[in-house]
Design an enzyme around this catalytic site. Structure first.
Site, PDB file in Angstrom:
ATOM      1  N   LYS A 124       4.795   0.374 104.326  1.00  0.00           N
ATOM      2  CA  LYS A 124       3.792   1.306 103.794  1.00  0.00           C
ATOM      3  C   LYS A 124       2.566   0.563 103.278  1.00  0.00           C
ATOM      4  O   LYS A 124       2.701  -0.447 102.595  1.00  0.00           O
ATOM      5  CB  LYS A 124       4.420   2.133 102.677  1.00  0.00           C
ATOM      6  CG  LYS A 124       5.589   2.974 103.177  1.00  0.00           C
ATOM      7  CD  LYS A 124       6.151   3.838 102.073  1.00  0.00           C
ATOM      8  CE  LYS A 124       7.163   4.823 102.643  1.00  0.00           C
ATOM      9  NZ  LYS A 124       7.756   5.656 101.587  1.00  0.00           N
ATOM     10  N   CYS A 176      10.018  15.758  94.838  1.00  0.00           N
ATOM     11  CA  CYS A 176      10.228  15.539  96.272  1.00  0.00           C
ATOM     12  C   CYS A 176      10.788  16.819  96.889  1.00  0.00           C
ATOM     13  O   CYS A 176      11.132  17.761  96.181  1.00  0.00           O
ATOM     14  CB  CYS A 176      11.177  14.373  96.495  1.00  0.00           C
ATOM     15  SG  CYS A 176      12.890  14.783  96.112  1.00  0.00           S
TER      16      CYS A 176
HETATM   17 FE1  SRM Z   1      10.693   9.544 101.391  1.00  0.00          FE
HETATM   18  C1  SRM Z   1      13.509   9.244 103.196  1.00  0.00           C
HETATM   19  C2  SRM Z   1      10.586  12.808 102.120  1.00  0.00           C
HETATM   20  C3  SRM Z   1       7.539   9.626 100.266  1.00  0.00           C
HETATM   21  C4  SRM Z   1      11.181   6.559  99.811  1.00  0.00           C
HETATM   22  N1  SRM Z   1      11.871  10.759 102.530  1.00  0.00           N
HETATM   23  C5  SRM Z   1      12.979  10.405 103.232  1.00  0.00           C
HETATM   24  C6  SRM Z   1      13.445  11.575 104.118  1.00  0.00           C
HETATM   25  C7  SRM Z   1      12.803  11.421 105.460  1.00  0.00           C
HETATM   26  C8  SRM Z   1      14.965  11.752 104.232  1.00  0.00           C
HETATM   27  C9  SRM Z   1      15.653  11.102 105.404  1.00  0.00           C
HETATM   28  O1  SRM Z   1      15.554   9.859 105.578  1.00  0.00           O
HETATM   29  O2  SRM Z   1      16.318  11.813 106.144  1.00  0.00           O
HETATM   30  C10 SRM Z   1      12.843  12.761 103.318  1.00  0.00           C
HETATM   31  C11 SRM Z   1      12.556  14.033 104.129  1.00  0.00           C
HETATM   32  C12 SRM Z   1      12.727  15.258 103.248  1.00  0.00           C
HETATM   33  C13 SRM Z   1      12.258  16.496 103.881  1.00  0.00           C
HETATM   34  O3  SRM Z   1      13.087  17.401 104.125  1.00  0.00           O
HETATM   35  O4  SRM Z   1      11.050  16.641 104.119  1.00  0.00           O
HETATM   36  C14 SRM Z   1      11.682  12.098 102.629  1.00  0.00           C
HETATM   37  N2  SRM Z   1       9.304  10.915 101.339  1.00  0.00           N
HETATM   38  C15 SRM Z   1       9.470  12.244 101.581  1.00  0.00           C
HETATM   39  C16 SRM Z   1       8.261  13.050 101.159  1.00  0.00           C
HETATM   40  C17 SRM Z   1       8.003  14.261 102.035  1.00  0.00           C
HETATM   41  C18 SRM Z   1       8.433  13.433  99.679  1.00  0.00           C
HETATM   42  C19 SRM Z   1       7.486  14.470  99.157  1.00  0.00           C
HETATM   43  O5  SRM Z   1       8.014  15.351  98.485  1.00  0.00           O
HETATM   44  O6  SRM Z   1       6.276  14.401  99.357  1.00  0.00           O
HETATM   45  C20 SRM Z   1       7.198  11.940 101.226  1.00  0.00           C
HETATM   46  C21 SRM Z   1       6.595  11.811 102.594  1.00  0.00           C
HETATM   47  C22 SRM Z   1       5.589  10.736 102.636  1.00  0.00           C
HETATM   48  C23 SRM Z   1       4.818  10.653 103.925  1.00  0.00           C
HETATM   49  O7  SRM Z   1       4.007  11.541 104.173  1.00  0.00           O
HETATM   50  O8  SRM Z   1       5.009   9.669 104.644  1.00  0.00           O
HETATM   51  C24 SRM Z   1       8.050  10.712 100.928  1.00  0.00           C
HETATM   52  N3  SRM Z   1       9.554   8.257 100.322  1.00  0.00           N
HETATM   53  C25 SRM Z   1       8.310   8.538  99.849  1.00  0.00           C
HETATM   54  C26 SRM Z   1       7.934   7.590  98.854  1.00  0.00           C
HETATM   55  C27 SRM Z   1       6.640   7.616  98.028  1.00  0.00           C
HETATM   56  C28 SRM Z   1       5.567   6.767  98.621  1.00  0.00           C
HETATM   57  O9  SRM Z   1       5.691   6.251  99.741  1.00  0.00           O
HETATM   58  O10 SRM Z   1       4.553   6.607  97.936  1.00  0.00           O
HETATM   59  C29 SRM Z   1       9.001   6.713  98.712  1.00  0.00           C
HETATM   60  C30 SRM Z   1       9.115   5.553  97.683  1.00  0.00           C
HETATM   61  C31 SRM Z   1       8.312   4.379  98.059  1.00  0.00           C
HETATM   62  C32 SRM Z   1       9.071   3.488  98.993  1.00  0.00           C
HETATM   63  O11 SRM Z   1       9.025   3.710 100.203  1.00  0.00           O
HETATM   64  O12 SRM Z   1       9.754   2.577  98.518  1.00  0.00           O
HETATM   65  C33 SRM Z   1      10.014   7.135  99.657  1.00  0.00           C
HETATM   66  N4  SRM Z   1      12.132   8.076 101.540  1.00  0.00           N
HETATM   67  C34 SRM Z   1      12.188   6.959 100.765  1.00  0.00           C
HETATM   68  C35 SRM Z   1      13.414   6.251 101.054  1.00  0.00           C
HETATM   69  C36 SRM Z   1      13.885   4.932 100.395  1.00  0.00           C
HETATM   70  C37 SRM Z   1      13.332   3.748 101.091  1.00  0.00           C
HETATM   71  C38 SRM Z   1      13.941   2.459 100.601  1.00  0.00           C
HETATM   72  O13 SRM Z   1      13.271   1.428 100.654  1.00  0.00           O
HETATM   73  O14 SRM Z   1      15.092   2.443 100.189  1.00  0.00           O
HETATM   74  C39 SRM Z   1      14.101   7.026 102.021  1.00  0.00           C
HETATM   75  C40 SRM Z   1      15.459   6.716 102.658  1.00  0.00           C
HETATM   76  C41 SRM Z   1      15.419   5.609 103.652  1.00  0.00           C
HETATM   77  O15 SRM Z   1      14.372   5.138 104.090  1.00  0.00           O
HETATM   78  O16 SRM Z   1      16.514   5.166 104.010  1.00  0.00           O
HETATM   79  C42 SRM Z   1      13.268   8.163 102.290  1.00  0.00           C
HETATM   80 FE1  SF4 Z   2      13.481  11.573  99.221  1.00  0.00          FE
HETATM   81 FE2  SF4 Z   2      14.076  13.507  97.590  1.00  0.00          FE
HETATM   82 FE3  SF4 Z   2      15.261  13.384  99.972  1.00  0.00          FE
HETATM   83 FE4  SF4 Z   2      15.882  11.630  98.120  1.00  0.00          FE
HETATM   84  S1  SF4 Z   2      16.203  13.850  97.985  1.00  0.00           S
HETATM   85  S2  SF4 Z   2      15.373  11.162 100.274  1.00  0.00           S
HETATM   86  S3  SF4 Z   2      13.987  11.346  97.044  1.00  0.00           S
HETATM   87  S4  SF4 Z   2      13.092  13.768  99.610  1.00  0.00           S
END
Ligand code: SRM
Ligand code: SF4
Length: 559
Positions: free
Chosen positions: A206, A425
């Site tokens: 990112k 989220c």
């Molecule tokens: Fe996220 C996974 C939603 C920003 C850390 N994230 C997911 C998934 C795709 C679940 C999955 O893997 O099956 C979620 C989908 C939910 C859904 O039904 O829509 C999801 N992430 C989101 C969003 C939509 C949250 C929101 O409410 O806005 C954000 C979409 C961002 C985008 O447009 O790209 C979102 N995710 C983030 C952030 C915040 C940021 O980037 O500033 C983080 C924390 C920062 C980081 O990356 O460390 C984040 N998401 C994760 C992680 C943990 C990553 C890790 O290093 O462990 C996962 C799980 C994974 O990757 O295994 C994940």
């Molecule tokens: Fe991201 Fe929330 Fe789904 Fe956890 S529950 S992976 S924090 S959207």
């Protein structure tokens, strides 16, 4: 040697992310995809999900899960035109679940798209000059940039840099065009991927650019970051940051949220070379055996910042200078009308949890559509899940104000700072990883916190609350003054003590609390805060100073 993570073979054997995706999508027998293709689909910007509210019922009826797809747009810096908004709105109503979801990374997500509607969705986006390439999966994701790019010419230059970064770090494969847009099929070997190689990155990656004093992108949560250095109104370069990331696993101390380190200064024309050097260093040294240890933050933490910077400098072909001074004052959005350097106006509107849908008393999907029909500027999505009506001529402001009032688009703005700044989220019912509610729980949670704050006479004091359904940290709870992180249905870990600039991590205070318990705990802290607050002190700062959450010297900060 430890085995590679299974997804490494899937990526490497995929012929440039093609796999059997086209066949899986065309298969009429199931609403889902073949297992390996679900992994590849992510790198094209979509996730296979099922409606978790219906899981048990479907199982009881001996039906396969109700497979649906989440689709995430690529929108560098969060900018889209009014025509694009109308296209996005039409997709939401035709193919998705009649709602739009603004994300914490400045873009739109659709939920509830059936497999058969995937290609029409991508085609409609393509017709509006948008795509979903590389918004998910082990590649560089949507590039963030401070959300108000026309505040000064330097802001504008930064927004252009975000676009250039996004384009430069895109995969070269034409698989997306072949699979979703019926582009010409590849006959021979897949296209070379000079940046990514055939296995792409070990993990998601990112990138963000922030323009001080506003850290509205939460820069220190990103693998790669650039702090714009503006001197005499001109963008002269960037401080590079590396190794931020928030994801963690409950009970696994080897995983942790980490703030990025400030690594040095580079001139503007070094931007692409340095970004490429950071990305390829992670490509070559990131851990491909253990996905929980594969983010850049672990590469930097394990090998040390000095080693990492030396490797980046070697690849970029020049040395970084000493980091220049910078100061962030806030990581929130600024609401109300703001004037840009070009005399045009920008209006940020609050959208709780980023969800835009029509409800009985708040017809927001319709309201934003009506705005897009008359708007001659563009729209900007913020990393705090809000939206900006940008580039409005002074003479058009009354028309915009009239629509805002008619559709109550500012309804969420007249509340207190708590409601204005909170993030949640998505969590249930679409997120497969959710352990507890977040977006759907937010209104109820804020109502209860509001009561406590009012009781102590501090309802108008700014306070950042963020809630997630699991420890992955998608709403960045580890940077909040109060972070609630889902552990099980109705139970959360309580993190306390982030600051208002996105530069200090909150600490895990208590685990696995039900609502009455964490509210009682917070009530005590609020009482102490109301009695002992020094001047305009923030809640997170008070907790450290008063010793309620440990030794201030132990705070992890990115100063
Ligand atoms: Fe996220 C996974 C939603 C920003 C850390 N994230 C997911 C998934 C795709 C679940 C999955 O893997 O099956 C979620 C989908 C939910 C859904 O039904 O829509 C999801 N992430 C989101 C969003 C939509 C949250 C929101 O409410 O806005 C954000 C979409 C961002 C985008 O447009 O790209 C979102 N995710 C983030 C952030 C915040 C940021 O980037 O500033 C983080 C924390 C920062 C980081 O990356 O460390 C984040 N998401 C994760 C992680 C943990 C990553 C890790 O290093 O462990 C996962 C799980 C994974 O990757 O295994 C994940
Ligand atoms: Fe991201 Fe929330 Fe789904 Fe956890 S529950 S992976 S924090 S959207």
């Amino acid at each position: 040697m430890t085995d590679l993570a299974p997804i490494e073979k899937i990526k490497a054997d995929s012929r440039g992310l093609r796999g059997t995706l086209a066949r899986s999508i065309a298969d009429p027998i199931t609403g889902g995809l073949a297992e390996d293709d679900t992994q590849l689909l992510r790198l094209h910007g979509s996730y296979q999900q099922d409606d978790r509210d219906l899981r048990d019922l479907r199982r009881a009826q001996k039906l396969e899960p109700l497979w649906r797809f989440m689709v995430r747009l690529r929108l560098p810096g969060g900018v889209c035109t009014a025509a694009q908004w109308l296209a996005i709105d039409a997709i939401a109503r035709t193919h998705a679940n009649d709602s739009l979801r603004l994300t914490t990374r400045q873009t739109f997500q659709f939920h509830g798209i059936a497999k058969g509607a995937l290609k029409p969705t991508m085609a409609a986006l393509n017709a509006a000059l948008m795509d979903t390439i590389a918004t998910c999966g082990d590649v560089n994701r949507n590039v963030l940039a401070s959300a108000n790019p026309v505040e000064s010419p330097a802001h504008y230059a930064v927004a252009e840099c975000a676009k250039r970064l996004s384009e430069h770090l895109l995969p070269k494969t034409r698989a997306y065009h072949e699979i979703f847009l019926d582009g010409e099929k590849l006959a021979g070997t897949p296209e070379a991927e000079p940046l990514y190689g055939k296995s792409f990155l070990p993990r998601k990656f990112k990138t963000a650019i922030a323009v001080p004093p506003y850290n509205d992108v939460d820069l220190f949560a990103n693998d790669l970051g650039f702090i714009a250095i503006i001197e005499d109104g001109t963008l002269v370069g960037f401080n590079l940051t590396v190794g931020g990331g928030l994801g963690a696993t409950h009970g696994d101390a080897a995983t942790y949220p980490r703030l990025a380190d400030v690594a040095g200064f580079l001139p503007v024309d070094g931007l692409l070379a340095v970004a490429e050097a950071v990305l390829t260093t992670q490509r070559d040294f990131g851990d491909r055996t253990n996905r929980k240890h594969a983010r850049l933050k672990y590469t930097v933490a394990d090998r040390g910042l000095a080693w990492f910077v030396a490797e980046v400098e070697r690849r970029a072909g020049f040395a970084l200078g000493p980091a220049r001074p910078f100061e962030f004052t806030s990581n929130g959005d600024r609401f109300g009308w703001l004037e840009g350097f070009d005399g045009r106006w920008h209006r940020t509107l609050r959208i709780p949890a980023g969800r835009i849908a029509d409800t009985y008393d708040q017809p927001w999907l319709t309201g934003w559509r009506e705005l897009a029909k008359i708007h001659t500027g563009d729209f900007r999505i913020t990393a705090n899940q809000n939206a900006i009506i940008a580039g409005v001529a002074a003479v058009d402001r009354p028309r915009v104000d009239e629509l805002i009032a008619r559709f109550r688009l500012d309804a969420a703005e007249h509340a207190n700072p708590l409601r204005r700044d909170a993030l949640a989220c998505v969590a249930l019912p679409t997120c497969p990883l959710a352990m507890a509610e977040a977006e759907r729980y937010l209104p109820q949670l804020l109502g209860k916190l509001e009561e406590l704050l009012e009781h102590h006479g501090i309802a108008q004091v700014p306070l950042i609350v963020r809630v997630t359904g699991c420890p992955n940290g998608c709403a960045r709870p580890y940077l909040a003054e109060i972070g609630l992180v889902g552990k099980a249905p109705g139970r959360y870990n309580l993190h306390l003590g982030g600051d208002a600039r996105g530069q200090r991590l909150a600490v895990l205070h208590r685990e696995n609390l039900d609502e009455p318990t964490f509210l009682a705990e917070l009530n005590e802290h609020f009482a102490a805060f109301a009695a002992g607050r020094a001047g305009a002190e923030r809640f997170g700062d008070f907790l450290w100073r008063s010793g309620r959450i440990g030794n201030p010297k132990a705070a992890i900060t990115a100063d």
